[in-house]
Scaffold this motif. Structure first.
Motif, PDB file in Angstrom:
ATOM      1  N   GLU A 126     -34.234 -47.073 -53.834  1.00  0.00           N
ATOM      2  CA  GLU A 126     -33.232 -46.661 -54.822  1.00  0.00           C
ATOM      3  C   GLU A 126     -31.845 -46.611 -54.207  1.00  0.00           C
ATOM      4  O   GLU A 126     -31.659 -46.153 -53.070  1.00  0.00           O
ATOM      5  CB  GLU A 126     -33.582 -45.291 -55.404  1.00  0.00           C
ATOM      6  CG  GLU A 126     -34.651 -45.349 -56.477  1.00  0.00           C
ATOM      7  CD  GLU A 126     -34.714 -44.054 -57.276  1.00  0.00           C
ATOM      8  OE1 GLU A 126     -33.666 -43.605 -57.785  1.00  0.00           O
ATOM      9  OE2 GLU A 126     -35.822 -43.498 -57.362  1.00  0.00           O
ATOM     10  N   SER A 127     -30.861 -47.041 -54.980  1.00  0.00           N
ATOM     11  CA  SER A 127     -29.488 -47.124 -54.475  1.00  0.00           C
ATOM     12  C   SER A 127     -28.607 -46.013 -55.036  1.00  0.00           C
ATOM     13  O   SER A 127     -28.930 -45.376 -56.047  1.00  0.00           O
ATOM     14  CB  SER A 127     -28.869 -48.475 -54.836  1.00  0.00           C
ATOM     15  OG  SER A 127     -28.588 -48.527 -56.235  1.00  0.00           O
ATOM     16  N   LEU A 128     -27.477 -45.822 -54.374  1.00  0.00           N
ATOM     17  CA  LEU A 128     -26.479 -44.867 -54.853  1.00  0.00           C
ATOM     18  C   LEU A 128     -25.961 -45.276 -56.222  1.00  0.00           C
ATOM     19  O   LEU A 128     -25.657 -44.432 -57.074  1.00  0.00           O
ATOM     20  CB  LEU A 128     -25.336 -44.764 -53.846  1.00  0.00           C
ATOM     21  CG  LEU A 128     -24.184 -43.817 -54.174  1.00  0.00           C
ATOM     22  CD1 LEU A 128     -24.679 -42.394 -54.412  1.00  0.00           C
ATOM     23  CD2 LEU A 128     -23.148 -43.843 -53.061  1.00  0.00           C
ATOM     24  N   ALA A 129     -25.891 -46.573 -56.469  1.00  0.00           N
ATOM     25  CA  ALA A 129     -25.424 -47.061 -57.774  1.00  0.00           C
ATOM     26  C   ALA A 129     -26.321 -46.551 -58.890  1.00  0.00           C
ATOM     27  O   ALA A 129     -25.845 -46.164 -59.967  1.00  0.00           O
ATOM     28  CB  ALA A 129     -25.387 -48.587 -57.776  1.00  0.00           C
ATOM     29  N   SER A 130     -27.637 -46.535 -58.654  1.00  0.00           N
ATOM     30  CA  SER A 130     -28.564 -46.090 -59.700  1.00  0.00           C
ATOM     31  C   SER A 130     -28.331 -44.635 -60.067  1.00  0.00           C
ATOM     32  O   SER A 130     -28.561 -44.230 -61.205  1.00  0.00           O
ATOM     33  CB  SER A 130     -30.008 -46.295 -59.242  1.00  0.00           C
ATOM     34  OG  SER A 130     -30.319 -45.457 -58.137  1.00  0.00           O
ATOM     35  N   SER A 131     -27.878 -43.838 -59.094  1.00  0.00           N
ATOM     36  CA  SER A 131     -27.591 -42.432 -59.350  1.00  0.00           C
ATOM     37  C   SER A 131     -26.241 -42.257 -60.036  1.00  0.00           C
ATOM     38  O   SER A 131     -26.124 -41.567 -61.060  1.00  0.00           O
ATOM     39  CB  SER A 131     -27.612 -41.648 -58.034  1.00  0.00           C
ATOM     40  OG  SER A 131     -27.208 -40.313 -58.232  1.00  0.00           O
ATOM     41  N   LEU A 132     -25.206 -42.891 -59.491  1.00  0.00           N
ATOM     42  CA  LEU A 132     -23.864 -42.729 -60.043  1.00  0.00           C
ATOM     43  C   LEU A 132     -23.747 -43.297 -61.456  1.00  0.00           C
ATOM     44  O   LEU A 132     -22.989 -42.778 -62.282  1.00  0.00           O
ATOM     45  CB  LEU A 132     -22.838 -43.410 -59.130  1.00  0.00           C
ATOM     46  CG  LEU A 132     -22.621 -42.810 -57.753  1.00  0.00           C
ATOM     47  CD1 LEU A 132     -21.582 -43.619 -56.992  1.00  0.00           C
ATOM     48  CD2 LEU A 132     -22.180 -41.351 -57.854  1.00  0.00           C
ATOM     49  N   PHE A 133     -24.500 -44.371 -61.736  1.00  0.00           N
ATOM     50  CA  PHE A 133     -24.370 -45.050 -63.015  1.00  0.00           C
ATOM     51  C   PHE A 133     -25.451 -44.639 -64.026  1.00  0.00           C
ATOM     52  O   PHE A 133     -25.614 -45.279 -65.061  1.00  0.00           O
ATOM     53  CB  PHE A 133     -24.402 -46.566 -62.820  1.00  0.00           C
ATOM     54  CG  PHE A 133     -23.281 -47.100 -61.953  1.00  0.00           C
ATOM     55  CD1 PHE A 133     -22.119 -46.366 -61.765  1.00  0.00           C
ATOM     56  CD2 PHE A 133     -23.395 -48.327 -61.315  1.00  0.00           C
ATOM     57  CE1 PHE A 133     -21.081 -46.849 -60.966  1.00  0.00           C
ATOM     58  CE2 PHE A 133     -22.364 -48.816 -60.515  1.00  0.00           C
ATOM     59  CZ  PHE A 133     -21.210 -48.079 -60.341  1.00  0.00           C
ATOM     60  N   ALA A 134     -26.209 -43.586 -63.708  1.00  0.00           N
ATOM     61  CA  ALA A 134     -27.208 -43.097 -64.658  1.00  0.00           C
ATOM     62  C   ALA A 134     -26.510 -42.573 -65.916  1.00  0.00           C
ATOM     63  O   ALA A 134     -25.344 -42.168 -65.883  1.00  0.00           O
ATOM     64  CB  ALA A 134     -28.036 -41.985 -64.018  1.00  0.00           C
ATOM     65  N   LYS A 135     -27.238 -42.586 -67.027  1.00  0.00           N
ATOM     66  CA  LYS A 135     -26.640 -42.199 -68.308  1.00  0.00           C
ATOM     67  C   LYS A 135     -26.072 -40.783 -68.292  1.00  0.00           C
ATOM     68  O   LYS A 135     -25.084 -40.491 -68.963  1.00  0.00           O
ATOM     69  CB  LYS A 135     -27.672 -42.341 -69.424  1.00  0.00           C
ATOM     70  CG  LYS A 135     -28.015 -43.791 -69.766  1.00  0.00           C
ATOM     71  CD  LYS A 135     -28.977 -43.864 -70.934  1.00  0.00           C
ATOM     72  CE  LYS A 135     -29.287 -45.316 -71.282  1.00  0.00           C
ATOM     73  NZ  LYS A 135     -30.242 -45.414 -72.431  1.00  0.00           N
ATOM     74  N   ASP A 136     -26.726 -39.886 -67.526  1.00  0.00           N
ATOM     75  CA  ASP A 136     -26.269 -38.497 -67.505  1.00  0.00           C
ATOM     76  C   ASP A 136     -25.327 -38.199 -66.351  1.00  0.00           C
ATOM     77  O   ASP A 136     -25.049 -37.041 -66.036  1.00  0.00           O
ATOM     78  CB  ASP A 136     -27.470 -37.549 -67.431  1.00  0.00           C
ATOM     79  CG  ASP A 136     -28.315 -37.790 -66.178  1.00  0.00           C
ATOM     80  OD1 ASP A 136     -28.098 -38.809 -65.495  1.00  0.00           O
ATOM     81  OD2 ASP A 136     -29.193 -36.950 -65.896  1.00  0.00           O
ATOM     82  N   SER A 137     -24.807 -39.243 -65.711  1.00  0.00           N
ATOM     83  CA  SER A 137     -23.910 -39.054 -64.571  1.00  0.00           C
ATOM     84  C   SER A 137     -22.616 -38.362 -64.989  1.00  0.00           C
ATOM     85  O   SER A 137     -22.059 -38.637 -66.055  1.00  0.00           O
ATOM     86  CB  SER A 137     -23.578 -40.400 -63.930  1.00  0.00           C
ATOM     87  OG  SER A 137     -22.558 -40.263 -62.950  1.00  0.00           O
ATOM     88  N   ALA A 138     -22.134 -37.487 -64.104  1.00  0.00           N
ATOM     89  CA  ALA A 138     -20.857 -36.811 -64.344  1.00  0.00           C
ATOM     90  C   ALA A 138     -19.704 -37.801 -64.385  1.00  0.00           C
ATOM     91  O   ALA A 138     -18.626 -37.480 -64.898  1.00  0.00           O
ATOM     92  CB  ALA A 138     -20.610 -35.771 -63.256  1.00  0.00           C
ATOM     93  N   LEU A 139     -19.924 -38.989 -63.884  1.00  0.00           N
ATOM     94  CA  LEU A 139     -18.888 -40.020 -63.893  1.00  0.00           C
ATOM     95  C   LEU A 139     -18.416 -40.320 -65.307  1.00  0.00           C
ATOM     96  O   LEU A 139     -17.245 -40.638 -65.530  1.00  0.00           O
ATOM     97  CB  LEU A 139     -19.434 -41.289 -63.228  1.00  0.00           C
ATOM     98  CG  LEU A 139     -18.514 -42.499 -63.175  1.00  0.00           C
ATOM     99  CD1 LEU A 139     -17.278 -42.212 -62.323  1.00  0.00           C
ATOM    100  CD2 LEU A 139     -19.266 -43.710 -62.615  1.00  0.00           C
ATOM    101  N   PHE A 140     -19.331 -40.211 -66.280  1.00  0.00           N
ATOM    102  CA  PHE A 140     -19.007 -40.596 -67.648  1.00  0.00           C
ATOM    103  C   PHE A 140     -18.645 -39.408 -68.545  1.00  0.00           C
ATOM    104  O   PHE A 140     -18.249 -39.583 -69.690  1.00  0.00           O
ATOM    105  CB  PHE A 140     -20.194 -41.332 -68.274  1.00  0.00           C
ATOM    106  CG  PHE A 140     -20.693 -42.475 -67.440  1.00  0.00           C
ATOM    107  CD1 PHE A 140     -19.819 -43.437 -66.956  1.00  0.00           C
ATOM    108  CD2 PHE A 140     -22.045 -42.583 -67.124  1.00  0.00           C
ATOM    109  CE1 PHE A 140     -20.277 -44.495 -66.187  1.00  0.00           C
ATOM    110  CE2 PHE A 140     -22.506 -43.632 -66.354  1.00  0.00           C
ATOM    111  CZ  PHE A 140     -21.622 -44.593 -65.880  1.00  0.00           C
TER     112      PHE A 140
END
Length: 462
Positions: A126-140
């Motif tokens: 699993e990559s960091l991208a999969s975590s950051l770009f998850a639907k529930d990510s704080a990024l969004f």
């Protein structure tokens, strides 16, 4: 023939620190450097009163205990904190409000914090991208921009990481955050290269010998300790030796050791990832870009598709997330200078290094005019680093642990620090420091560590 107490291979940060410490203890030290200068990946571009580091730059965590601060203070070198400046963020629609840039930065910081050392631990694949770009990510969650724009902004992380988010391991994301030096940043007067030179001057004042233009071709365990042969044919013998050869070079140089290094060590050397980070410096006659006196750095989000092998230089810039430092804001001495410095992460860097530097510079100037929506005079000087292709670096610094079918972990960096040949051959450099990998602090600490270890070994009468 003189037998040295220690032969140090490489005159970068780690080698200079070790040489200074051992020579101050009265040890006979020889430093062999393949380049025609000292500093290694510390390299400073100088023009008049301007000194811009195009290798390592900031003393990260200056107030938080970075040992590079103590060294600078001991040598009487002043360091400066940058003055506050506004961010500049450009999306495909043009310049975004300051409030949007700040909100997006906070959202990304929250997403990164949430991804640190997750539990239960993700699979090694699993990559960091999969975590950051998850639907529930704080990024969004900020909602100030669309999800695609937020993802493009997250790629600014690929600059300090040295690799794409899809390659960084989610399992070990942020593992070093509890121990590495972060917080306040400071820049040394005259740049990092001059600071390393001062370190070596101190070592030479205490008897150390430093030889540049001296490429090592063979390192052997001998009856007297360690025998080191250089390209010109000379052979030197040390009771001990410390290799600070960068990991990217070591990967291609494993056959220079005799007897061969342990299989486990070789496996880790091959498995640890070396990052890509290049810098593109543009010096102009005048600062023609908008808000030049107030904006500390510009972040450009892509306006085109991701680069491919057939992309032109302009296509590469338009399809990449870019951070561009603005020296015209005068946040550091000697004051405002009409210089822009672009940080090129793995994707744009690998593509642009296949092209002539003048072509890259011309394309970037065209790119800037398009994004700023104004015309400016052509640059008077263009400097494009080539750390990835440099035979004495083969990349920037090591990256955090990467995704893998087996498991790469921070213990790899600890493994790379383990001496061989009954301790007579040791290793230093940022890639050998588990807690401060990828930084000047890691290189400095490793040099101190190995100097102390070698001193103990010499006292035992090795």
């Amino acid at each position: 023939m003189t037998t040295f107490d220690t032969i140090i291979i490489g005159a970068g940060w780690a080698g200079a620190v070790a040489a200074r410490q051992l020579s101050r203890s009265g040890r006979k030290v020889l430093v062999l450097e393949a380049r025609d200068r000292v500093g290694g990946r510390a390299h400073t571009w100088v023009h008049g009163s301007n000194a811009v580091d195009i290798g390592c730059s900031w003393i990260h965590g200056y107030k938080e205990g970075n040992p590079a601060r103590s060294i600078a203070e001991e040598l009487g070198i002043n360091c400066h904190f940058p003055k506050p400046a506004e961010p500049g963020l450009y999306s495909s629609t043009g310049a975004l409000p300051k409030e949007t840039a700040v909100a997006l930065g906070r959202a990304l910081n929250s997403a990164v914090a949430a991804a640190r050392t997750p539990h239960p631990a993700p699979e090694p694949t699993e990559s960091l991208a999969s975590s950051l770009f998850a639907k529930d990510s704080a990024l969004f969650k900020s909602g100030v921009v669309g999800d695609d724009t937020a993802k493009d902004f997250a790629r600014t992380l690929e600059v300090p990481l040295g690799l794409r988010l899809e390659k960084a391991s989610a399992r070990w994301a942020g593992w070093e955050a509890a121990t590495n030096f972060t917080g306040s940043d400071a820049a040394p007067d005259g740049g990092y290269e001059a600071l390393v030179q001062r370190l070596l001057d101190d070592a030479m004042a205490n008897g150390a010998q430093v030889r540049i233009n001296t490429k090592v071709t063979s390192i052997k365990e001998g009856d007297g300790g360690v025998d080191v042969t250089v390209a010109a044919g000379e052979k030197y013998t040390g009771k001990t030796a410390i290799s600070t050869i960068p990991l990217g070079v070591l990967k291609r140089s494993l056959d220079m050791f005799s007897p061969a290094l342990p299989d486990r060590y070789i496996e880790v050397v091959k498995g640890v990832h070396v990052g890509v980070l290049e810098k593109l410096l543009m010096r102009y006659a005048e600062a023609w870009w908008p808000k030049a006196d107030t904006t500390g750095a510009y972040t450009f989000l892509p306006t085109g598709p991701a680069p491919t092998e057939s992309s032109s230089a302009l296509d590469v810039f338009e399809g990449s997330t870019l951070i561009v430092a603005n020296f015209a804001a005068g946040t550091l001495p000697p004051g405002a200078s009409p210089i822009l410095l672009a940080y090129l992460s793995e994707t744009p860097a690998t593509a642009l290094l296949k092209m002539p530097a003048d072509e890259v510079g011309a394309a970037f100037h065209e790119f800037l005019q398009k994004r700023f929506e104004m015309q400016g005079p052509k640059p008077e000087e263009v400097q494009l680093t080539g750390w990835l292709n440099d035979e004495f670096s083969r990349g920037a610094t090591t990256t955090p642990s990467v995704t893998s079918q087996g498991e790469r972990s921070p213990l790899d960096f600890k493994e790379l620090s383990r001496p061989v040949w009954d301790g007579k051959l040791g290793w230093a450099g940022e890639h050998t420091e588990m807690e401060n990998r990828g930084s000047v602090a890691g290189a400095v600490i490793s040099g101190m560590r190995e100097a102390s270890r070698v001193e103990r070994l010499l006292k035992k009468g090795v």
